[in-house]
Design a protein around this motif. Structure first.
Motif, PDB file in Angstrom:
ATOM      1  N   THR A   1       0.830  -1.204   0.000  1.00 48.79           N
ATOM      2  CA  THR A   1       0.000   0.000   0.000  1.00 48.79           C
ATOM      3  C   THR A   1       0.865   1.255   0.000  1.00 48.79           C
ATOM      4  O   THR A   1       0.539   2.237  -0.671  1.00 48.79           O
ATOM      5  CB  THR A   1      -0.932  -0.001   1.225  1.00 48.79           C
ATOM      6  N   LEU A   2       1.968   1.238   0.751  1.00 51.34           N
ATOM      7  CA  LEU A   2       2.850   2.403   0.778  1.00 51.34           C
ATOM      8  C   LEU A   2       3.488   2.662  -0.578  1.00 51.34           C
ATOM      9  O   LEU A   2       3.606   3.813  -1.010  1.00 51.34           O
ATOM     10  CB  LEU A   2       3.937   2.218   1.841  1.00 51.34           C
ATOM     11  N   ILE A   3       3.880   1.603  -1.268  1.00 56.15           N
ATOM     12  CA  ILE A   3       4.490   1.783  -2.585  1.00 56.15           C
ATOM     13  C   ILE A   3       3.449   2.271  -3.594  1.00 56.15           C
ATOM     14  O   ILE A   3       3.733   3.140  -4.421  1.00 56.15           O
ATOM     15  CB  ILE A   3       5.168   0.477  -3.038  1.00 56.15           C
ATOM     16  N   GLU A   4       2.227   1.735  -3.521  1.00 60.81           N
ATOM     17  CA  GLU A   4       1.173   2.180  -4.428  1.00 60.81           C
ATOM     18  C   GLU A   4       0.771   3.630  -4.175  1.00 60.81           C
ATOM     19  O   GLU A   4       0.337   4.328  -5.088  1.00 60.81           O
ATOM     20  CB  GLU A   4      -0.047   1.276  -4.297  1.00 60.81           C
ATOM     21  N   ASN A   5       0.888   4.083  -2.935  1.00 59.01           N
ATOM     22  CA  ASN A   5       0.521   5.454  -2.562  1.00 59.01           C
ATOM     23  C   ASN A   5       1.751   6.242  -2.144  1.00 59.01           C
ATOM     24  O   ASN A   5       1.720   6.993  -1.168  1.00 59.01           O
ATOM     25  CB  ASN A   5      -0.504   5.426  -1.430  1.00 59.01           C
TER      26      ASN A   5
END
Length: 197
Positions: A125-129
């Motif tokens: 999720t951190l990489i996607e956002n």
């Protein structure tokens, strides 16, 4: 008179994956008043090269995986950290820095990410956002200076467009009558300009 009259308090903010020990986000800061190339004076970045940074991060991950506390002294630096899912959030300060203030920063980051990512703080999720993540970090810390620690304010600044632009857009009437009014207003102003010439 105290010799260290500076707002600079954060040497680094790190977000590392615990699964594969990869870097998600790392930011190292040097004090604006530090001499370039010096690593032993207060506020200077002690890890100027990527190789030194990765060695520091590897040792830090190994040390904090076994810890039950949230604050440690590592390599002469105060390090506060929190584990969220499969990532570790670190805030690194100088050896004489206030741990409570640094802990407030790591809690603000954790809570702001929870608000922005809807309680899904994991590596994927951190990489996607990543855009929201980097903006949140920039809202909290700027060049090693703590700007904001309220997670609600941080998340609102990151996720909302500027309010001055919204006010002007909301007052536009795009109905047929509104467009006719705009046309008539334009014709009237053009006629006035033509008469003045």
């Amino acid at each position: 008179m105290p010799s260290n009259m500076s707002l600079f308090s954060v040497n680094a903010i790190l977000i590392l994956s615990t699964d594969d020990r990869s870097r998600i986000l790392t930011k190292y800061y040097s004090a604006p008043h530090a001499q370039p190339g010096s690593t032993n004076q207060p506020g200077a970045n002690p890890y100027p090269t990527v190789k030194e940074q990765k060695a520091f991060e590897k040792g830090l991950l190994e040390k904090t995986n076994k810890q039950t506390s949230d604050v440690i002294l590592y390599d002469g630096r105060v390090v506060v950290f929190k584990m969220e899912g499969d990532v570790m959030l670190y805030v690194v300060g100088g050896g004489d820095e206030n741990e409570i203030m640094l802990f407030g920063v790591v809690l603000a980051l954790r809570d702001a990410l929870a608000i922005l990512l809807k309680n899904s703080t994991d590596k994927r999720t951190l990489i996607e956002n990543y855009d929201l993540l980097s903006l949140a970090v920039d809202e909290i810390i700027d060049d090693g200076i703590i700007l904001e620690t309220d997670p609600v304010i941080i998340s609102s600044r990151v996720s909302k467009p500027p309010t001055q632009d919204i006010a002007s857009v909301k007052n536009i009437d795009l109905s047929e009558q509104g467009l006719l009014n705009a046309w008539e207003f334009g014709k009237l102003k053009l006629a006035e300009r033509m008469r003045q010439l």
